[in-house]
Design a protein around this motif. Structure first.
Motif, short mmCIF file in Angstrom:
data_model
loop_
_atom_site.label_atom_id
_atom_site.label_comp_id
_atom_site.label_asym_id
_atom_site.label_seq_id
_atom_site.Cartn_x
_atom_site.Cartn_y
_atom_site.Cartn_z
N SER A 9 0.81 -1.22 0.00
CA SER A 9 0.00 0.00 0.00
C SER A 9 0.84 1.26 0.00
O SER A 9 0.62 2.16 -0.82
N GLU A 10 1.82 1.39 0.91
CA GLU A 10 2.59 2.63 0.99
C GLU A 10 3.40 2.86 -0.27
O GLU A 10 3.47 3.97 -0.78
N LEU A 11 4.02 1.81 -0.76
CA LEU A 11 4.81 1.94 -1.97
C LEU A 11 3.92 2.25 -3.17
O LEU A 11 4.26 3.06 -4.03
N ASP A 12 2.74 1.62 -3.21
CA ASP A 12 1.80 1.88 -4.30
C ASP A 12 1.38 3.35 -4.31
O ASP A 12 1.32 3.99 -5.36
N LYS A 13 1.08 3.89 -3.14
CA LYS A 13 0.65 5.28 -3.06
C LYS A 13 1.75 6.22 -3.55
O LYS A 13 1.48 7.20 -4.25
N TRP A 17 1.51 8.51 -6.79
CA TRP A 17 1.68 9.95 -6.63
C TRP A 17 2.70 10.49 -7.63
O TRP A 17 2.46 11.49 -8.30
N ARG A 18 3.83 9.82 -7.75
CA ARG A 18 4.88 10.31 -8.65
C ARG A 18 4.46 10.20 -10.11
O ARG A 18 4.93 10.98 -10.95
N SER A 19 3.58 9.25 -10.43
CA SER A 19 3.10 9.15 -11.80
C SER A 19 2.13 10.27 -12.14
O SER A 19 1.98 10.64 -13.31
N LYS A 20 1.47 10.85 -11.14
CA LYS A 20 0.51 11.93 -11.36
C LYS A 20 1.11 13.32 -11.18
O LYS A 20 0.62 14.29 -11.73
N CYS A 79 15.60 17.36 -5.87
CA CYS A 79 16.47 16.57 -4.97
C CYS A 79 15.65 15.53 -4.21
O CYS A 79 16.17 14.46 -3.89
N CYS A 80 14.41 15.84 -3.89
CA CYS A 80 13.54 14.88 -3.19
C CYS A 80 12.88 13.88 -4.12
O CYS A 80 12.07 13.06 -3.67
N HIS A 81 13.20 13.95 -5.42
CA HIS A 81 12.60 13.05 -6.41
C HIS A 81 11.07 13.15 -6.37
O HIS A 81 10.38 12.14 -6.40
N ILE A 169 -3.27 19.62 -5.53
CA ILE A 169 -4.60 19.08 -5.26
C ILE A 169 -5.02 18.10 -6.35
O ILE A 169 -5.56 17.02 -6.08
N LEU A 170 -4.78 18.46 -7.61
CA LEU A 170 -5.15 17.58 -8.71
C LEU A 170 -4.35 16.28 -8.67
O LEU A 170 -4.90 15.19 -8.94
N ALA A 171 -3.07 16.36 -8.34
CA ALA A 171 -2.26 15.14 -8.24
C ALA A 171 -2.73 14.27 -7.08
O ALA A 171 -2.74 13.03 -7.19
N SER A 172 -3.13 14.88 -5.97
CA SER A 172 -3.62 14.10 -4.84
C SER A 172 -4.91 13.38 -5.19
O SER A 172 -5.10 12.20 -4.85
N ILE A 173 -5.81 14.08 -5.87
CA ILE A 173 -7.07 13.45 -6.27
C ILE A 173 -6.83 12.32 -7.27
O ILE A 173 -7.41 11.24 -7.17
N GLY A 174 -5.94 12.55 -8.24
CA GLY A 174 -5.66 11.54 -9.25
C GLY A 174 -5.00 10.30 -8.68
O GLY A 174 -5.27 9.18 -9.11
N SER A 175 -4.11 10.47 -7.70
CA SER A 175 -3.43 9.31 -7.13
C SER A 175 -4.35 8.48 -6.24
O SER A 175 -4.11 7.29 -6.03
N ARG A 176 -5.43 9.07 -5.73
CA ARG A 176 -6.35 8.33 -4.86
C ARG A 176 -7.41 7.58 -5.64
O ARG A 176 -7.98 6.62 -5.14
N THR A 177 -7.69 8.03 -6.85
CA THR A 177 -8.75 7.37 -7.63
C THR A 177 -8.28 6.10 -8.30
O THR A 177 -9.09 5.27 -8.69
N ARG A 178 -7.00 5.89 -8.41
CA ARG A 178 -6.49 4.69 -9.05
C ARG A 178 -6.52 3.51 -8.10
O ARG A 178 -6.50 3.66 -6.88
#
Length: 237
Positions: A9-13, A17-20, A79-81, A169-178
């Motif tokens: 779960s944590e790694l998936d999130k 997130w990084r994909s969005k 730097c934080c990737h 905000i858009l990235a947070s919403i997109g990462s939660r819908t997948r």
């Protein structure tokens, strides 16, 4: 051959997130904020040179520290990737940057409306007027133009801060819908794992030592997205 599905779960999130979350826009915002911050400081210097007594509280100097913190935080996302925690930190910094930009706009607008007024203590105003004695008509007219330019820079800074917050905000919403699932194709698995998945089940009742064990035995597998070692659970056959 079906792909392998790993449920972490944590790694998936983090992967979702990084994909969005695109890093290109924050980098552009960071460079734009840096240029605008230098412009605000330069305009504040010009305002003080015209007259350090009237129509100023040197707000361009002390508010620029917040603007500098904002564009530095934007650029550190590389730097934080573009991790989710760093992006959340920059989100709060952007809130602070937006508040500072609004404060600078309000102060400059107030100074323009009362350009011939000294906003310091009476003793400080007297000392400044004695040390800086120049005609007030022409300099004050130029100072109004300088403050208007500073308002324009502050408005652009406010827009960049709001743009980043919208992106977050858009990235947070997109990462939660997948669906919380990472798919790894068999071609991305190590050779020894591919061989184990490619073997046909033996009709013999006794499993050989090289075949897939009956019970679950977790093994480590490197994630092709971020290089993190993941525990792989193999099902019974």
């Amino acid at each position: 051959m079906q792909p392998t599905y790993l449920y972490t779960s944590e790694l998936d999130k983090e992967i979702q997130w990084r994909s969005k979350f695109s890093i290109v826009i924050p980098i552009l915002i960071g460079f734009l904020q840096m240029i605008l911050t230098f412009a605000i400081v330069g305009l504040e210097i010009a305002s003080v040179v015209i007259t350090p007594v009237k129509g100023t509280l040197y707000a361009g100097f002390w508010l620029s520290t917040i603007f500098t913190l904002s564009w530095v935080a934007m650029l550190t996302l590389v730097c934080c990737h573009r991790s989710r925690r760093c992006a959340l930190y920059v989100f709060f910094i952007s809130l602070l940057c937006a508040g500072a930009a609004i404060a600078l706009i309000v102060l400059d607008a107030f100074f323009i409306g009362n350009i011939d007024r000294c906003y310091f203590a009476n003793a400080i105003c007297r000392d400044l007027e004695q040390s800086y004695n120049r005609p007030s008509s022409a300099p004050l007219g130029r100072k109004v133009q300088v403050l208007k330019g500073q308002i324009a820079c502050a408005a652009l800074l406010l827009a960049t801060a709001l743009l980043y917050m919208l992106l977050f905000i858009l990235a947070s919403i997109g990462s939660r819908t997948r669906n919380n699932r990472v798919v790894i194709e068999n071609s991305q698995l190590p050779p020894q794992v591919n061989r184990q998945y490619g073997r046909q089940p033996s009709p013999a009742p006794v499993w050989k030592s090289t075949s897939v064990p009956v019970t679950y035995e977790p093994s480590q597998l490197e994630c092709p997205h971020c290089g993190t070692l993941i525990k792989l659970a193999q099902k019974k056959r």
